[in-house]
Motif scaffolding. Structure first.
Motif, PDB file in Angstrom:
ATOM      1  N   SER A 233      -0.915 -10.862  -4.638  1.00 27.45           N
ATOM      2  CA  SER A 233      -0.359  -9.512  -4.611  1.00 27.45           C
ATOM      3  C   SER A 233      -0.528  -8.847  -3.253  1.00 27.45           C
ATOM      4  N   MET A 234      -1.537  -9.272  -2.501  1.00 26.84           N
ATOM      5  CA  MET A 234      -1.760  -8.673  -1.185  1.00 26.84           C
ATOM      6  C   MET A 234      -0.778  -9.179  -0.137  1.00 26.84           C
ATOM      7  N   ALA A 235      -0.083 -10.268  -0.447  1.00 29.72           N
ATOM      8  CA  ALA A 235       0.875 -10.798   0.520  1.00 29.72           C
ATOM      9  C   ALA A 235       1.966  -9.778   0.832  1.00 29.72           C
ATOM     10  N   ASP A 236       2.471  -9.094  -0.187  1.00 31.35           N
ATOM     11  CA  ASP A 236       3.521  -8.101   0.040  1.00 31.35           C
ATOM     12  C   ASP A 236       3.043  -6.984   0.958  1.00 31.35           C
ATOM     13  N   THR A 237       1.773  -6.600   0.821  1.00 31.94           N
ATOM     14  CA  THR A 237       1.259  -5.529   1.672  1.00 31.94           C
ATOM     15  C   THR A 237       1.169  -6.003   3.120  1.00 31.94           C
ATOM     16  N   HIS A 238       0.759  -7.246   3.317  1.00 31.27           N
ATOM     17  CA  HIS A 238       0.760  -7.788   4.681  1.00 31.27           C
ATOM     18  C   HIS A 238       2.181  -7.876   5.234  1.00 31.27           C
ATOM     19  N   ILE A 239       3.140  -8.223   4.389  1.00 27.54           N
ATOM     20  CA  ILE A 239       4.538  -8.239   4.845  1.00 27.54           C
ATOM     21  C   ILE A 239       4.963  -6.840   5.274  1.00 27.54           C
ATOM     22  N   ASN A 240       4.624  -5.835   4.466  1.00 27.88           N
ATOM     23  CA  ASN A 240       4.973  -4.455   4.829  1.00 27.88           C
ATOM     24  C   ASN A 240       4.347  -4.063   6.165  1.00 27.88           C
ATOM     25  N   LEU A 241       3.088  -4.435   6.352  1.00 26.14           N
ATOM     26  CA  LEU A 241       2.429  -4.125   7.635  1.00 26.14           C
ATOM     27  C   LEU A 241       3.122  -4.850   8.779  1.00 26.14           C
ATOM     28  N   GLY A 242       3.500  -6.102   8.560  1.00 36.14           N
ATOM     29  CA  GLY A 242       4.205  -6.827   9.604  1.00 36.14           C
ATOM     30  C   GLY A 242       5.542  -6.215   9.942  1.00 36.14           C
ATOM     31  N   LEU A 243       6.265  -5.768   8.924  1.00 28.32           N
ATOM     32  CA  LEU A 243       7.565  -5.146   9.165  1.00 28.32           C
ATOM     33  C   LEU A 243       7.420  -3.819   9.912  1.00 28.32           C
ATOM     34  N   VAL A 244       6.367  -3.069   9.603  1.00 30.29           N
ATOM     35  CA  VAL A 244       6.111  -1.827  10.341  1.00 30.29           C
ATOM     36  C   VAL A 244       5.874  -2.138  11.811  1.00 30.29           C
ATOM     37  N   GLN A 245       5.053  -3.143  12.074  1.00 32.27           N
ATOM     38  CA  GLN A 245       4.767  -3.491  13.466  1.00 32.27           C
ATOM     39  C   GLN A 245       6.035  -3.926  14.194  1.00 32.27           C
TER      40      GLN A 245
ATOM     41  N   LEU B 284       2.192 -11.261   9.147  1.00 32.38           N
ATOM     42  CA  LEU B 284       3.168 -12.110   8.484  1.00 32.38           C
ATOM     43  C   LEU B 284       2.613 -13.508   8.245  1.00 32.38           C
ATOM     44  N   GLN B 285       1.796 -13.997   9.166  1.00 28.02           N
ATOM     45  CA  GLN B 285       1.170 -15.302   8.960  1.00 28.02           C
ATOM     46  C   GLN B 285       0.244 -15.273   7.748  1.00 28.02           C
ATOM     47  N   ARG B 286      -0.531 -14.202   7.621  1.00 34.80           N
ATOM     48  CA  ARG B 286      -1.421 -14.087   6.479  1.00 34.80           C
ATOM     49  C   ARG B 286      -0.612 -14.049   5.172  1.00 34.80           C
ATOM     50  N   ALA B 287       0.501 -13.333   5.187  1.00 32.39           N
ATOM     51  CA  ALA B 287       1.340 -13.280   3.994  1.00 32.39           C
ATOM     52  C   ALA B 287       1.861 -14.665   3.631  1.00 32.39           C
ATOM     53  N   VAL B 288       2.312 -15.418   4.624  1.00 34.04           N
ATOM     54  CA  VAL B 288       2.828 -16.761   4.367  1.00 34.04           C
ATOM     55  C   VAL B 288       1.729 -17.664   3.815  1.00 34.04           C
ATOM     56  N   GLU B 289       0.533 -17.569   4.376  1.00 38.12           N
ATOM     57  CA  GLU B 289      -0.585 -18.392   3.902  1.00 38.12           C
ATOM     58  C   GLU B 289      -0.863 -18.128   2.428  1.00 38.12           C
ATOM     59  N   TRP B 290      -0.883 -16.848   2.053  1.00 38.33           N
ATOM     60  CA  TRP B 290      -1.227 -16.507   0.676  1.00 38.33           C
ATOM     61  C   TRP B 290      -0.080 -16.834  -0.276  1.00 38.33           C
TER      62      TRP B 290
END
Length: 202
Positions: free
Chosen positions: A161-173, A186-192
Motif C-alpha cells: 500500500s505504501m508503493a502508491d504513496t512513493h509514486i505520488n512523491l515521485g510524481l511531485v518531484q 519511484l524505485q522504492r515503489a517498483v521494488e515494493w
C-alpha cells in the motif's frame, strides 16, 4: 454482497442489491438508523466509481444526515463521508471545497481513530492530491510524507500500500522539476510492487 458484486464489475446488479438492502434496513430499523446510512454510503461509492457524481453526492448527503443525527458530527462515519465528498470535488475541480472536506475528515480521524489506524493516512493523501492539482508541490510533498509516516506506523515494512504513496512523491518531484529526487521514490515503489505482486519493472 453489493460490494462484492460491484467488485466484479456489475454495477447495475450491485445498485439493485444496495437498493433492496436500503428498503429492508429502513423497514427493519427505521430510516434514521446508521445501517441505513451505511447503505447510502455504499450507494454513493458505487455511483462515484461509475462517474455519477451528482447521484453520489446526494447519497452522501443523506448518509451524513443520518450519521450526524445518530452519532454526532464528529463520528468516524462522518469523516468517511467528508473524504468521499472531497474526492467528488476534486473530480470537478472544486479544490477549495475539496480541501474543506478533507480537513474535516482529517480532524475527525485524528480524534476518533487509534494512532496506529492506517485510515488516518487517507485525509493526508487526499490533501496531497488537492495540492498537487493546484501545483502547490511543496504542500503536496508535505502531505504525502505525512501519509507515508502514518502508513509506516500502521503497516508492516514494505507493505504494498505504501508503493502508491512513493509514486505520488515521485510524481511531485518530477512535476517540480527535480528528477534526481524522484528516482529513489519511484524505485522504492517498483521494488515494493515487484515484491508484492510480481510486477515486471520494465
Amino acid at each position: 454482497l453489493g460490494n462484492v458484486i460491484a467488485g466484479r464489475g456489475d454495477a447495475a446488479r450491485a445498485r439493485a442489491t444496495f437498493e433492496q438492502a436500503l428498503a429492508e434496513t429502513s423497514a427493519a430499523f427505521g430510516r434514521g438508523h446508521p445501517r441505513v446510512g451505511h447503505t447510502c454510503y455504499n450507494l454513493a461509492k458505487l455511483e462515484f466509481d461509475q462517474g455519477n457524481l451528482d447521484a453520489a453526492r446526494r447519497w452522501l448527503e443523506r448518509a451524513r444526515d443520518i450519521y450526524v443525527a445518530a452519532r454526532g458530527p464528529e463520528h468516524r462515519d462522518v469523516g468517511s463521508v467528508e473524504l468521499l465528498l472531497a474526492a467528488i470535488d476534486v473530480s470537478v475541480g472544486a479544490f477549495d471545497e475539496a480541501e474543506a472536506h478533507a480537513r474535516a475528515a482529517d480532524r475527525i480521524y485524528a480524534a476518533e481513530l487509534a494512532p496506529d489506524n492506517v485510515d488516518r493516512a487517507e485525509p493526508q493523501l487526499q490533501l496531497g492530491h488537492i495540492a498537487f492539482a493546484r501545483e502547490q508541490f511543496d504542500v503536496a510533498r508535505d502531505h504525502y510524507r505525512s501519509a507515508l509516516a502514518q502508513q509506516r506506523v500502521s503497516l508492516p515494512p514494505g507493505h504494498i500500500s505504501m508503493a502508491d504513496t512513493h509514486i505520488n512523491l515521485g510524481l511531485v518531484q518530477l512535476a517540480d522539476g527535480d528528477a534526481e529526487a524522484a528516482v529513489p521514490e519511484l524505485q522504492r515503489a517498483v521494488e515494493w510492487l515487484e515484491a508484492g505482486a510480481g510486477v515486471d519493472p520494465e
